[in-house]
Design an enzyme around this catalytic site. Structure first.
Site, PDB file in Angstrom:
ATOM      1  N   ASP A  86     -54.001  93.510 -21.517  1.00 57.00           N
ATOM      2  CA  ASP A  86     -55.310  92.931 -21.186  1.00 57.00           C
ATOM      3  C   ASP A  86     -55.879  93.469 -19.869  1.00 57.00           C
ATOM      4  O   ASP A  86     -56.896  92.984 -19.386  1.00 57.00           O
ATOM      5  CB  ASP A  86     -55.194  91.399 -21.078  1.00 57.00           C
ATOM      6  CG  ASP A  86     -55.395  90.694 -22.425  1.00 57.00           C
ATOM      7  OD1 ASP A  86     -56.082  91.264 -23.299  1.00 57.00           O
ATOM      8  OD2 ASP A  86     -54.865  89.576 -22.591  1.00 57.00           O
ATOM      9  N   ARG A 111     -50.289  87.731 -18.012  1.00 56.46           N
ATOM     10  CA  ARG A 111     -51.279  88.555 -17.308  1.00 56.46           C
ATOM     11  C   ARG A 111     -51.026  88.627 -15.800  1.00 56.46           C
ATOM     12  O   ARG A 111     -51.641  89.446 -15.109  1.00 56.46           O
ATOM     13  CB  ARG A 111     -52.705  88.046 -17.585  1.00 56.46           C
ATOM     14  CG  ARG A 111     -53.124  88.206 -19.046  1.00 56.46           C
ATOM     15  CD  ARG A 111     -54.641  88.144 -19.202  1.00 56.46           C
ATOM     16  NE  ARG A 111     -55.326  89.232 -18.499  1.00 56.46           N
ATOM     17  CZ  ARG A 111     -56.643  89.306 -18.345  1.00 56.46           C
ATOM     18  NH1 ARG A 111     -57.420  88.364 -18.832  1.00 56.46           N
ATOM     19  NH2 ARG A 111     -57.179  90.331 -17.685  1.00 56.46           N
ATOM     20  N   ARG A 157     -59.118  78.033 -17.781  1.00 59.20           N
ATOM     21  CA  ARG A 157     -58.282  78.963 -17.028  1.00 59.20           C
ATOM     22  C   ARG A 157     -58.260  78.651 -15.527  1.00 59.20           C
ATOM     23  O   ARG A 157     -57.193  78.462 -14.949  1.00 59.20           O
ATOM     24  CB  ARG A 157     -58.784  80.402 -17.246  1.00 59.20           C
ATOM     25  CG  ARG A 157     -58.709  80.872 -18.698  1.00 59.20           C
ATOM     26  CD  ARG A 157     -57.269  81.089 -19.130  1.00 59.20           C
ATOM     27  NE  ARG A 157     -57.169  81.598 -20.478  1.00 59.20           N
ATOM     28  CZ  ARG A 157     -57.211  82.896 -20.806  1.00 59.20           C
ATOM     29  NH1 ARG A 157     -57.373  83.809 -19.878  1.00 59.20           N
ATOM     30  NH2 ARG A 157     -57.090  83.279 -22.062  1.00 59.20           N
ATOM     31  N   HIS A 186     -63.829  81.295 -20.656  1.00 62.35           N
ATOM     32  CA  HIS A 186     -64.164  81.771 -19.310  1.00 62.35           C
ATOM     33  C   HIS A 186     -65.675  81.580 -19.131  1.00 62.35           C
ATOM     34  O   HIS A 186     -66.439  81.763 -20.085  1.00 62.35           O
ATOM     35  CB  HIS A 186     -63.902  83.294 -19.176  1.00 62.35           C
ATOM     36  CG  HIS A 186     -62.514  83.677 -18.766  1.00 62.35           C
ATOM     37  ND1 HIS A 186     -61.901  84.819 -19.239  1.00 62.35           N
ATOM     38  CD2 HIS A 186     -61.637  83.118 -17.895  1.00 62.35           C
ATOM     39  CE1 HIS A 186     -60.701  84.931 -18.697  1.00 62.35           C
ATOM     40  NE2 HIS A 186     -60.516  83.910 -17.882  1.00 62.35           N
ATOM     41  N   CYS A 280     -66.444  91.384 -19.272  1.00 65.50           N
ATOM     42  CA  CYS A 280     -65.002  91.255 -19.044  1.00 65.50           C
ATOM     43  C   CYS A 280     -64.389  92.572 -18.579  1.00 65.50           C
ATOM     44  O   CYS A 280     -63.404  92.579 -17.843  1.00 65.50           O
ATOM     45  CB  CYS A 280     -64.285  90.817 -20.315  1.00 65.50           C
ATOM     46  SG  CYS A 280     -64.771  89.228 -20.948  1.00 65.50           S
TER      47      CYS A 280
HETATM   48  N1  ARG Z   1     -57.383  88.480 -23.652  1.00 65.36           N
HETATM   49  C1  ARG Z   1     -57.926  88.200 -22.357  1.00 65.36           C
HETATM   50  C2  ARG Z   1     -57.537  86.797 -21.918  1.00 65.36           C
HETATM   51  O1  ARG Z   1     -57.486  85.921 -22.743  1.00 65.36           O
HETATM   52  C3  ARG Z   1     -59.411  88.359 -22.371  1.00 65.36           C
HETATM   53  C4  ARG Z   1     -60.051  88.223 -21.041  1.00 65.36           C
HETATM   54  C5  ARG Z   1     -61.516  88.395 -21.079  1.00 65.36           C
HETATM   55  N2  ARG Z   1     -62.062  88.460 -19.790  1.00 65.36           N
HETATM   56  C6  ARG Z   1     -63.111  87.756 -19.363  1.00 65.36           C
HETATM   57  N3  ARG Z   1     -63.609  88.025 -18.188  1.00 65.36           N
HETATM   58  N4  ARG Z   1     -63.619  86.791 -20.080  1.00 65.36           N
HETATM   59  O2  ARG Z   1     -57.275  86.536 -20.778  1.00 65.36           O
END
Ligand code: ARG
Length: 287
Positions: A86, A111, A157, A186, A280
């Protein structure tokens, strides 16, 4: 942008007079999708059983980078790390304002190794100390800068405590917003900044109080349809005039054009399989 509530500039039934939109040169940080894949699921978009066309993902990402270069922006690249599938989503690595870097602290352990990799880039690029946050936050995934103001998302998140921490570190007012729909996990999946005065967003992605807050701050905001939000239409990148936007977000594209912006459509269908779009993949560096 001020914190004072504004009245809409156009009364219902009157003709809108288009402001001339002005583009400003931007500086972006991106990460090539060399190791991009979907091998785990940490948001509702990700399904490891759906194959990813990695060559297509690379071409789509290269198109995005070339689009920024064509628009006259600067693009820096960070070295992709094997195993960090990612890492292409550079927006999550930090929040940068006035050359101060508020670092990320990923909620998802898979991550977290991205954070030091990006911190190393900032250090090597001469940004000095990167702030090590005490709370989970996924950088510009959940922070958006509108002139002097910072909009901050939580709910999935980023820990709301990070909002106050970012305000203290950056010395800019932070407005906390709560996300309520897991598809829009997000802030940058549900809202983007058009220019120093305005944003576009999808109201149902937010709590009632957050919707009221946004309506007060941005009475002229562009409101997206659910269909456009679901194709990552709100994961867009604006320079004040040119708006790099998912090509499938057709109603949004029409609304932007009607407001005097210049939509620049891109296709990032393979990145969408991981739950991301143009924004993203794009970290803005504000000196
Ligand atoms: N697969 C990543 C996650 O779930 C995607 C992140 C996307 N980034 C964003 N800025 N929305 O963390």
């Amino acid at each position: 942008m001020s914190l004072t509530a504004k009245t809409p500039t156009t009364a219902p039934g009157t003709t809108t007079v288009q402001a001339a939109r002005t583009a400003t040169r931007r500086e972006y940080l991106m990460c090539p999708p060399t190791h991009f894949d979907v091998v785990y699921a940490i948001n509702p978009w990700m399904d490891p059983s759906v194959p990813v066309d990695r060559d297509l993902a690379r071409r789509q990402w290269a198109d995005l980078r070339d689009t920024y270069l064509r628009l006259g922006h600067t693009v820096h690249l960070v070295e992709p790390q094997p195993g960090l599938v990612d890492m292409v989503f550079a927006a999550n690595c930090a929040l940068v304002a006035d050359s101060q870097v508020y670092g990320a602290r990923f909620r998802e352990p898979v991550r977290e190794p991205e954070a030091p990799a990006y911190r190393a880039w900032f250090a090597a690029a001469g940004f000095g100390e990167v702030f090590l946050p005490g709370y989970a936050n996924e950088g510009e995934g959940d922070f958006a800068v509108v002139a002097d103001l910072i909009l901050a998302g939580s709910g999935f998140r980023t820990d709301p405590a990070a909002h106050g921490e970012a305000q203290e570190f950056l010395g800019r007012p932070v407005v906390s917003l709560r996300l309520t729909d897991p598809r829009f996990y997000h802030l940058d999946t549900a809202l983007f900044v058009l220019d120093d005065d305005n944003v576009a967003y999808y109201p149902p992605a937010f709590s009632t109080g957050s919707r009221r807050t946004l309506a007060r701050l941005f009475p002229d905001a562009v409101l997206a349809t659910e269909a456009d939000a679901l194709v990552f239409g709100l994961n867009s990148v604006s320079d004040g005039k040119n708006v790099v936007v998912a090509q499938a977000a057709t109603d949004l594209i029409a609304q932007l054009a009607a407001r005097g912006y210049r939509p620049v459509p891109v296709d990032l269908s393979e990145l969408a399989k991981a739950g991301g779009g143009a924004k993203c993949c794009t970290q803005e560096i504000r000196r």
